[in-house]
Scaffold this motif. Structure first.
Motif, PDB file in Angstrom:
ATOM      1  N   TRP A 162       0.910  -1.150  -0.065  1.00 47.35           N
ATOM      2  CA  TRP A 162      -0.022  -0.196  -0.023  1.00 47.35           C
ATOM      3  C   TRP A 162       0.942   1.151   0.101  1.00 47.35           C
ATOM      4  CZ3 TRP A 162      -2.997  -3.447   3.973  1.00 47.35           C
ATOM      5  CH2 TRP A 162      -3.801  -4.021   3.369  1.00 47.35           C
ATOM      6  N   TYR A 163       1.561   1.321  -1.077  1.00 50.63           N
ATOM      7  CA  TYR A 163       2.450   2.504  -1.202  1.00 50.63           C
ATOM      8  C   TYR A 163       2.184   3.783  -1.352  1.00 50.63           C
ATOM      9  CZ  TYR A 163       1.066   2.426  -6.122  1.00 50.63           C
ATOM     10  OH  TYR A 163       0.207   2.692  -7.165  1.00 50.63           O
ATOM     11  N   ARG A 164       0.552   4.047  -1.342  1.00 48.02           N
ATOM     12  CA  ARG A 164       0.086   5.456  -1.251  1.00 48.02           C
ATOM     13  C   ARG A 164       0.439   5.933   0.202  1.00 48.02           C
ATOM     14  NH1 ARG A 164      -2.438   2.184  -4.697  1.00 48.02           N
ATOM     15  NH2 ARG A 164      -2.651   2.903  -6.738  1.00 48.02           N
ATOM     16  N   ASP A 165       0.759   5.027   1.092  1.00 49.11           N
ATOM     17  CA  ASP A 165       1.125   5.661   2.668  1.00 49.11           C
ATOM     18  C   ASP A 165       0.154   6.423   3.079  1.00 49.11           C
ATOM     19  OD1 ASP A 165       3.507   4.566   2.110  1.00 49.11           O
ATOM     20  OD2 ASP A 165       4.624   6.239   2.114  1.00 49.11           O
ATOM     21  N   LYS A 166      -1.275   5.812   3.167  1.00 51.52           N
ATOM     22  CA  LYS A 166      -2.340   6.361   3.894  1.00 51.52           C
ATOM     23  C   LYS A 166      -2.200   6.014   5.637  1.00 51.52           C
ATOM     24  CE  LYS A 166      -5.639   6.009   0.006  1.00 51.52           C
ATOM     25  NZ  LYS A 166      -6.821   5.205  -0.453  1.00 51.52           N
ATOM     26  N   ALA A 167      -2.663   6.870   6.293  1.00 46.01           N
ATOM     27  CA  ALA A 167      -2.745   6.754   7.849  1.00 46.01           C
ATOM     28  C   ALA A 167      -3.013   5.417   8.170  1.00 46.01           C
ATOM     29  CB  ALA A 167      -3.379   8.067   8.483  1.00 46.01           C
ATOM     30  N   LYS A 168      -3.898   4.861   7.591  1.00 46.97           N
ATOM     31  CA  LYS A 168      -4.426   3.549   8.326  1.00 46.97           C
ATOM     32  C   LYS A 168      -3.741   2.524   8.025  1.00 46.97           C
ATOM     33  CE  LYS A 168      -7.224   2.556   4.089  1.00 46.97           C
ATOM     34  NZ  LYS A 168      -6.473   1.102   3.616  1.00 46.97           N
ATOM     35  N   ASP A 169      -2.568   2.612   7.174  1.00 45.32           N
ATOM     36  CA  ASP A 169      -1.623   1.569   6.644  1.00 45.32           C
ATOM     37  C   ASP A 169      -0.402   1.619   7.322  1.00 45.32           C
ATOM     38  OD1 ASP A 169      -3.597   0.553   4.748  1.00 45.32           O
ATOM     39  OD2 ASP A 169      -2.932   2.068   3.388  1.00 45.32           O
ATOM     40  N   HIS A 170      -0.091   2.781   8.280  1.00 45.82           N
ATOM     41  CA  HIS A 170       1.101   3.046   8.921  1.00 45.82           C
ATOM     42  C   HIS A 170       1.156   2.102  10.249  1.00 45.82           C
ATOM     43  CE1 HIS A 170       1.404   6.535   6.544  1.00 45.82           C
ATOM     44  NE2 HIS A 170       2.497   6.982   7.073  1.00 45.82           N
ATOM     45  N   VAL A 171       2.265   1.913  10.692  1.00 47.55           N
ATOM     46  CA  VAL A 171       2.480   1.036  12.217  1.00 47.55           C
ATOM     47  C   VAL A 171       2.950   2.173  12.899  1.00 47.55           C
ATOM     48  CG1 VAL A 171       2.441  -1.348  11.043  1.00 47.55           C
ATOM     49  CG2 VAL A 171       4.584   0.309  11.404  1.00 47.55           C
ATOM     50  N   GLY A 172       2.790   1.929  14.435  1.00 49.08           N
ATOM     51  CA  GLY A 172       3.075   2.826  15.213  1.00 49.08           C
ATOM     52  C   GLY A 172       1.932   3.851  15.713  1.00 49.08           C
ATOM     53  N   VAL A 173       2.289   4.649  16.779  1.00 51.02           N
ATOM     54  CA  VAL A 173       1.314   5.553  17.253  1.00 51.02           C
ATOM     55  C   VAL A 173       1.845   6.844  16.716  1.00 51.02           C
ATOM     56  CG1 VAL A 173       0.625   6.699  19.109  1.00 51.02           C
ATOM     57  CG2 VAL A 173       1.028   4.063  19.455  1.00 51.02           C
ATOM     58  N   GLN A 174       0.819   7.480  16.026  1.00 57.43           N
ATOM     59  CA  GLN A 174       1.171   8.753  15.224  1.00 57.43           C
ATOM     60  C   GLN A 174       1.722   9.725  16.202  1.00 57.43           C
ATOM     61  OE1 GLN A 174      -2.182  10.035  12.957  1.00 57.43           O
ATOM     62  NE2 GLN A 174      -1.183  11.687  11.922  1.00 57.43           N
ATOM     63  N   GLY A 175       2.696  10.425  15.913  1.00 61.56           N
ATOM     64  CA  GLY A 175       3.406  11.330  16.758  1.00 61.56           C
ATOM     65  C   GLY A 175       4.225  11.096  17.818  1.00 61.56           C
ATOM     66  N   LYS A 176       4.133   9.663  18.108  1.00 59.67           N
ATOM     67  CA  LYS A 176       5.215   9.148  19.148  1.00 59.67           C
ATOM     68  C   LYS A 176       6.759   9.249  18.554  1.00 59.67           C
ATOM     69  CE  LYS A 176       6.689   5.172  21.573  1.00 59.67           C
ATOM     70  NZ  LYS A 176       6.299   3.628  22.064  1.00 59.67           N
ATOM     71  N   MET A 182      10.929  10.035  15.140  1.00 60.59           N
ATOM     72  CA  MET A 182       9.583   9.351  14.899  1.00 60.59           C
ATOM     73  C   MET A 182       9.483   8.061  14.869  1.00 60.59           C
ATOM     74  SD  MET A 182       6.421  10.756  14.545  1.00 60.59           S
ATOM     75  CE  MET A 182       6.765  12.331  14.330  1.00 60.59           C
ATOM     76  N   ASP A 183       8.683   7.388  15.746  1.00 59.73           N
ATOM     77  CA  ASP A 183       8.502   6.002  15.752  1.00 59.73           C
ATOM     78  C   ASP A 183       7.121   5.505  15.175  1.00 59.73           C
ATOM     79  OD1 ASP A 183       9.318   3.278  16.528  1.00 59.73           O
ATOM     80  OD2 ASP A 183       8.029   3.305  18.232  1.00 59.73           O
ATOM     81  N   TYR A 184       6.935   5.992  14.077  1.00 59.92           N
ATOM     82  CA  TYR A 184       5.566   5.919  13.330  1.00 59.92           C
ATOM     83  C   TYR A 184       5.983   5.868  11.708  1.00 59.92           C
ATOM     84  CZ  TYR A 184       1.254   7.379  11.483  1.00 59.92           C
ATOM     85  OH  TYR A 184      -0.104   7.257  10.856  1.00 59.92           O
ATOM     86  N   TYR A 185       5.721   4.579  11.034  1.00 60.30           N
ATOM     87  CA  TYR A 185       6.255   4.236   9.984  1.00 60.30           C
ATOM     88  C   TYR A 185       5.163   3.981   8.912  1.00 60.30           C
ATOM     89  CZ  TYR A 185      10.313   3.823  12.730  1.00 60.30           C
ATOM     90  OH  TYR A 185      11.433   4.252  13.865  1.00 60.30           O
ATOM     91  N   SER A 186       5.625   4.521   7.814  1.00 59.25           N
ATOM     92  CA  SER A 186       4.657   4.076   6.312  1.00 59.25           C
ATOM     93  C   SER A 186       5.054   2.990   5.694  1.00 59.25           C
ATOM     94  CB  SER A 186       4.953   5.385   5.363  1.00 59.25           C
ATOM     95  OG  SER A 186       6.296   5.473   4.988  1.00 59.25           O
ATOM     96  N   VAL A 395     -12.744  -6.324  10.434  1.00 59.55           N
ATOM     97  CA  VAL A 395     -13.953  -6.198  10.985  1.00 59.55           C
ATOM     98  C   VAL A 395     -14.285  -4.826  11.896  1.00 59.55           C
ATOM     99  CG1 VAL A 395     -15.860  -7.055  12.565  1.00 59.55           C
ATOM    100  CG2 VAL A 395     -14.845  -8.691  10.932  1.00 59.55           C
ATOM    101  N   VAL A 396     -13.009  -4.879  12.764  1.00 56.43           N
ATOM    102  CA  VAL A 396     -13.031  -3.562  13.482  1.00 56.43           C
ATOM    103  C   VAL A 396     -12.603  -2.334  12.953  1.00 56.43           C
ATOM    104  CG1 VAL A 396     -12.009  -2.589  15.851  1.00 56.43           C
ATOM    105  CG2 VAL A 396     -12.820  -5.049  15.672  1.00 56.43           C
ATOM    106  N   GLY A 397     -11.653  -2.520  11.969  1.00 61.64           N
ATOM    107  CA  GLY A 397     -11.084  -1.275  11.073  1.00 61.64           C
ATOM    108  C   GLY A 397      -9.696  -0.647  12.073  1.00 61.64           C
ATOM    109  N   SER A 398      -9.359  -1.436  12.865  1.00 64.34           N
ATOM    110  CA  SER A 398      -8.246  -0.529  13.742  1.00 64.34           C
ATOM    111  C   SER A 398      -7.174  -1.880  14.111  1.00 64.34           C
ATOM    112  CB  SER A 398      -8.692  -0.181  14.906  1.00 64.34           C
ATOM    113  OG  SER A 398      -7.672   0.500  15.947  1.00 64.34           O
ATOM    114  N   ARG A 399      -6.018  -1.486  13.993  1.00 68.52           N
ATOM    115  CA  ARG A 399      -4.869  -2.349  14.425  1.00 68.52           C
ATOM    116  C   ARG A 399      -4.576  -2.117  15.867  1.00 68.52           C
ATOM    117  NH1 ARG A 399      -2.707   2.313  12.005  1.00 68.52           N
ATOM    118  NH2 ARG A 399      -1.172   3.647  13.321  1.00 68.52           N
ATOM    119  N   PHE A 400      -5.196  -1.577  16.599  1.00 71.65           N
ATOM    120  CA  PHE A 400      -4.792  -1.230  18.188  1.00 71.65           C
ATOM    121  C   PHE A 400      -6.016  -2.311  18.989  1.00 71.65           C
ATOM    122  CE2 PHE A 400      -3.345   2.571  16.316  1.00 71.65           C
ATOM    123  CZ  PHE A 400      -2.047   2.836  16.955  1.00 71.65           C
TER     124      PHE A 400
END
Length: 690
Positions: A162-176, A182-186, A395-400
């Motif tokens: 998913w090379y378009r790097d949408k926020a939902k496809d990242h890993v890590g906590v945004q802004g951490k 930065m510990d948040y990766y595309s 189903v949930v739409g979240s990785r957390f």
């Protein structure tokens, strides 16, 4: 080449077809996709099944310790042939890869349904499977390296799918941030990180390969075993152990072992089907298979008097450190796929520990069998867990996991299957494959007789406690307690939680059932693999079993031969880890947040572990930030100031002045040119007479 009785075709053709068929599928899928994208899924399933069936056709012969070795000319000028080596080790591994990959492909038809880049997905998945089967079936290091680079290329493409790097496809906590980074990766960053970090190991492996080739004149596994003069020459020059360790460097990179483990966690940016394939059957298992392939060769050399204890010690300690390091991080991470990723690296550490200890023990086959049995066991329950996690994300739409909770009433099948596979990961006593394979590793370490046996054993047991804890934590956070605010918000908007579709839950349901089903007869299965490898090692590498019969001393007939210390450690580790997990996350008798914040020690330890022991940040500072800072400094203060300014102020002005001088000599008057020409001749004549 030995023929396997009962096959209608030459088994050599079957062995070649195992890895060729996935590549054929990859080649035709783009054309099929132009006609019908929906049909590409069926093509992928058909070819994956055909490859798995070819692998299964070789099992009867392999279980009788027969071998298929077929070669064709490749680089004739230096006598190198390409070949397939379908011995018991390779055939079992090819079946693990083939059948689990097939189930993941079936699962992917549901998980990736509707993705506009589905053809590209199928292409790289089949390319991935074919490359892994090359690694498994190659009869030489050079051909294996082609597959090695193939899985590296495919992993890069699929991790960054998913090379378009949408926020939902990242890993890590945004802004951490950790240590200011930065510990948040595309996805694109994660794919490049995996590619570069594994290349460090690949270069080490390539160096070891060609170092051995320089002395042996061959890359072939069987040729290296039949004539060991190369080892004598290398040891005389002190190069044998370095070459072996360099080969192991490739395994460190591909199997995400310390210190090259950090890429594996960011690999979660890829589709969950990719994560399941990487973590269960391909890529990270490639390093374990490499050690399993070359380990007997180096142990046979050690038995013949070559000093290789340091090589096996490096393997054992790298495995042990990785096991405990990544297990601790699985205790605190909030992302379900990252918890499973930490778990994978940790469990592969177990496999490396067993294979390393095997080389430090007189009874090589014990550690060898334990490590490989755990590879098989882990492949089943970890593929199941990843695919189940994908259903949750779907189903949930979240990785957390904090966005989940209370799902057992709505996803009963997934709940049951995650418990079954999770119990395998935890090593639930007597009913799971994970229990028997871990117990075998504990016994191999404890009985090895190595000077490091006790500390390695302690690390292995502590890792098992932590594993049971974080697995119970994961299931507790996902399925128990109240629904999260995220789910309540979804339901208000009309998106109700439901079970995954049939095409998704059936594959991970099968693997979860096998984890329990084979676990019930796990001791018998482990003994069967032990006997098979005993015969294989004796016949191929002349490694004889010591035939030491261990007494259980606990008076239970079906546990005869089980080491009581290892058994007790396995039971205690499961009880302690699962018990603590139940208290905090299922029974919820203690609030984990309040517990961590109640004590400065636990708060600080939690922060350090949550920040990945700062290893990832240190790697970035040392190998990314610092080199970039240095390069920018060189550009600014040397290239821009010294070179560019120096050229502008010095050389450029001198050349300009010289040009003006020369320009003034070009008068265009013929008499002036004749005068200068005559003066020049006069000067030469006078010079000759002096």
């Amino acid at each position: 080449m030995e023929l396997v009785p009962g096959l209608s075709l030459d088994p050599g053709l079957h062995a070649w077809a195992i890895w060729i068929l996935p590549f054929v599928a990859a080649l035709i899928l783009p054309a099929v996709g132009k006609a019908s994208k929906r049909a590409t899924g069926w093509v992928a399933i058909a070819f994956a099944l055909a490859s798995a069936l070819c692998a299964a056709s070789l099992l009867p012969g392999a279980l009788e310790a027969q071998e298929v070795h077929d070669q064709v000319n490749w680089i004739s000028s230096i006598g190198i042939k390409a070949g397939v080596l379908a011995d018991p080790l390779a055939v079992i591994m090819a079946n693990v890869v083939g059948w689990i990959a097939f189930l993941i492909i079936v699962y992917s038809t549901g998980y990736m349904k509707g993705d506009k880049d589905i053809v590209r997905f199928w292409f790289w998945m089949m390319f991935f499977i074919g490359s892994m089967q090359i690694i498994v079936l190659s009869d030489n290091l050079l051909m294996m390296f082609f597959g090695w680079e193939g899985v590296g290329l495919a992993s890069y493409a699929l991790i960054g799918f998913w090379y378009r790097d949408k926020a939902k496809d990242h890993v890590g906590v945004q802004g951490k941030k950790v240590l200011g980074l930065m510990d948040y990766y595309s996805p694109t960053h994660a794919g490049m990180k995996a590619f570069i970090m594994t290349k460090v190991g690949d270069i080490m492996m390539l160096s070891g390969m060609f170092l051995i080739f320089a002395f042996a004149g061959t890359f072939g596994f069987r040729e290296l075993m039949h004539d060991t003069a190369w080892a004598t020459s290398m040891q005389a020059q002190g190069l044998l152990v370095p070459a072996a360790v360099l080969l192991f460097g490739g395994a460190i990179g591909k199997s995400a072992q310390f210190p090259l483990n950090e890429w594996l966690l960011e690999a979660m940016t890829g589709p969950t089907a990719v994560s399941a394939l990487i973590h269960a059957a391909t890529m990270v298992k490639a390093g374990v298979f490499l050690v399993a392939r070359i380990g007997p060769l180096f142990f046979a050399l050690a038995a013949a008097g070559f000093a290789l204890d340091q090589f096996f010690m490096v393997i054992a300690w790298v495995g042990a450190i990785t096991a405990i390091l990544l297990a601790t991080q699985g205790m605190v991470n909030p992302e379900i796929k990252k918890v499973l990723a930490y778990s994978t690296g940790s469990q592969i550490g177990y496999m490396m520990l067993a294979l390393g200890v095997a080389g430090l023990s007189k009874q090589f086959v014990d550690g060898y069998t334990a490590g490989f049995f755990h590879l098989i066991s882990h492949a089943m329950f970890k593929a199941s867990l990843f695919m189940a996690a994908g259903s949750l994300l779907h189903v949930v739409g979240s990785r957390f996991m904090t966005d989940m909770g209370g799902l057992r009433k709505h996803m009963k099948k997934t709940y049951a299957f995650m418990w079954a596979a999770g119990l395998g990961l935890m090593g639930a006593p007597f009913i799971t494959t994970g229990f028997w394979s871990k117990d075998a590793i504990f016994a191999a370490v404890y009985e090895s007789g190595s000077e490091w046996a006790l500390p390695l054993f302690a690390i292995a047991v502590l890792t098992a406690v932590i594993t049971a804890f974080y697995t119970t934590r994961m299931i507790g956070m996902v399925f128990f307690g109240d629904k999260s605010k995220h789910i309540e918000h979804m339901e208000k908007e009309g998106h109700h939680v439901h079970e995954a579709p049939l095409s998704m839950w059936v594959p991970y349901g099968i693997l979860a059932a096998l984890t329990i089903g084979i676990g019930v007869i796990g001791l018998t299965a482990e003994h069967g693999i032990h006997e098979l490898f005993t015969e294989y090692l004796a016949h191929t590498f002349h490694i004889e079993s010591a035939h030491v019969e261990a007494e259980s001393g606990i008076g239970i007939p079906f546990l005869e031969g089980i080491n009581p210390i290892a058994l007790g450690a396995s039971l205690a580790a499961f009880a302690i880890g699962a018990g603590l997990g139940y208290v905090f996350y299922i029974g919820r008798f203690v609030d984990p947040v309040k517990f961590v914040n109640s004590n400065i020690f636990f708060y600080s330890l939690h922060k350090v572990i949550l920040n990945r022991w700062y290893l990832n940040a240190i790697i970035y500072w040392c190998f990314v930030v610092a080199p970039l800072w240095l390069a920018r400094g060189v550009w600014r203060y040397f290239e821009k100031t010294a070179i560019d300014a120096g050229m502008n102020m010095g050389v450029e002005r001198a050349v300009g002045w010289s040009a003006k001088v020369v320009q003034k000599t070009q008068t265009g008057v013929a008499q002036s040119y004749l005068y200068v020409f005559g003066a020049g001749i006069l000067f030469v004549v006078l010079f000759l007479f002096i």
